[in-house]
Design an enzyme around this catalytic site. Structure first.
Site, short mmCIF file in Angstrom:
data_model
loop_
_atom_site.label_atom_id
_atom_site.label_comp_id
_atom_site.label_asym_id
_atom_site.label_seq_id
_atom_site.Cartn_x
_atom_site.Cartn_y
_atom_site.Cartn_z
N SER A 73 -59.24 -48.15 -38.82
CA SER A 73 -59.64 -48.32 -40.23
C SER A 73 -59.03 -49.59 -40.80
CB SER A 73 -59.18 -47.14 -41.06
OG SER A 73 -59.61 -45.93 -40.52
N1 SAH Z 1 -56.67 -43.23 -37.54
C1 SAH Z 1 -57.33 -44.03 -36.55
C2 SAH Z 1 -58.80 -44.25 -36.86
C3 SAH Z 1 -59.62 -43.76 -35.72
S1 SAH Z 1 -61.36 -43.70 -35.95
C4 SAH Z 1 -56.61 -45.33 -36.31
O1 SAH Z 1 -55.64 -45.66 -37.04
O2 SAH Z 1 -56.96 -46.02 -35.36
C5 SAH Z 1 -61.63 -41.96 -35.94
C6 SAH Z 1 -61.16 -41.20 -34.73
O3 SAH Z 1 -61.50 -39.83 -34.95
C7 SAH Z 1 -61.80 -41.59 -33.42
O4 SAH Z 1 -60.81 -41.92 -32.49
C8 SAH Z 1 -62.56 -40.33 -32.99
O5 SAH Z 1 -62.59 -40.12 -31.59
C9 SAH Z 1 -61.77 -39.26 -33.70
N2 SAH Z 1 -62.47 -37.99 -33.90
C10 SAH Z 1 -63.76 -37.79 -34.29
N3 SAH Z 1 -64.02 -36.47 -34.36
C11 SAH Z 1 -62.87 -35.81 -34.04
C12 SAH Z 1 -62.51 -34.44 -33.92
N4 SAH Z 1 -63.36 -33.45 -34.14
N5 SAH Z 1 -61.22 -34.14 -33.57
C13 SAH Z 1 -60.33 -35.12 -33.32
N6 SAH Z 1 -60.62 -36.44 -33.40
C14 SAH Z 1 -61.86 -36.78 -33.75
#
Ligand code: SAH
Length: 222
Positions: A73
């Protein structure tokens, strides 16, 4: 120390505290006012969480690819979400859904008592662990699983932050909120809004904040 033991060249000034300080000043100009959040954003080296080819853009206010069709993000959104959760109280015990590269989890670990972070893509979690290793955050635990289910073993949580967009607030996460707890998440599909949920004695209060754009929250694990 011989040449082989020297740290890898990292590009001009990009890893320096000064570059991070400039990012913090930009966040301040853009309206982030919580000094604790600003100081946590200033403490976490964001370039460590990106592939070398993207590291020079780490402190720009952009979402960037982290592999597996996922993104880290943008700094403003990370700060904005944590500021809304923090707002006048302690973060306490935190649950993050969507570890991704681990960046936001690291920022949270600077502010919270304990952080649990769940990621559904196993190889991404391996990467996150590697990214976080050098930061020695003893209060951060990463779990492989489907965040829709939350983490009942560690519940209730004072704060829950979801880093992927859902159509509805997941029911098990509402149940895993402590009384007085807060949850923030991007809600919607193509049009999304940040939703803040507070659990009170009489139920749940919900407030909409900014329009946002996140990757979708999926179900199951990979
Ligand atoms: N906080 C992260 C942003 C990652 S983007 C950072 O600082 O990099 C969102 C993430 O959510 C992705 O890695 C995706 O795989 C994960 N995601 C999506 N659905 C999910 C679920 N049901 N349970 C756990 N993770 C999930």
């Amino acid at each position: 120390m011989n040449r082989l033991n020297q740290p890898k060249p990292q590009g001009i000034g990009m890893t320096s505290q000064r570059t991070r300080a400039r990012m913090v000043e930009r966040l301040r100009r853009d309206g982030i006012a919580d000094e604790a959040v600003l100081s946590a954003m200033g403490a976490v080296p964001r370039h460590v969480f990106l592939e070398e080819a993207l590291a020079s853009r780490a402190y720009d206010d952009d979402a960037l690819p982290i592999g597996f069709s996922q993104t880290i993000s943008q700094p403003y959104i990370v700060a904005r979400m944590i500021e809304a959760l923090h707002d006048g109280r302690e973060l306490g015990k935190v649950l993050e859904i969507g570890t991704g590269c681990g960046y936001q989890a690291a920022v949270l670990a600077h502010l919270a008592t304990e952080v649990y972070s769940i990621e559904r893509i196993a190889p991404l979690l391996v990467k996150a662990r590697a990214n976080l290793r050098g930061l020695r955050l003893g209060n951060l635990r990463l779990k492989h699983g489907d965040g829709n289910l939350g983490l009942s073993d560690a519940a209730p949580f004072d704060s829950i932050i979801i880093a992927a967009a859902t159509r509805q607030v997941p029911q098990s996460l509402l149940q895993q909120m402590a009384l007085g707890g807060r949850m923030i998440l991007p809600l919607g599909t193509s049009v999304q809004v940040l939703r803040l949920v507070e659990r009170t004695r009489s139920g749940y209060n919900e407030t909409n904040l900014d329009a946002v754009r996140f990757v979708p929250m999926l179900t199951g694990v990979e």
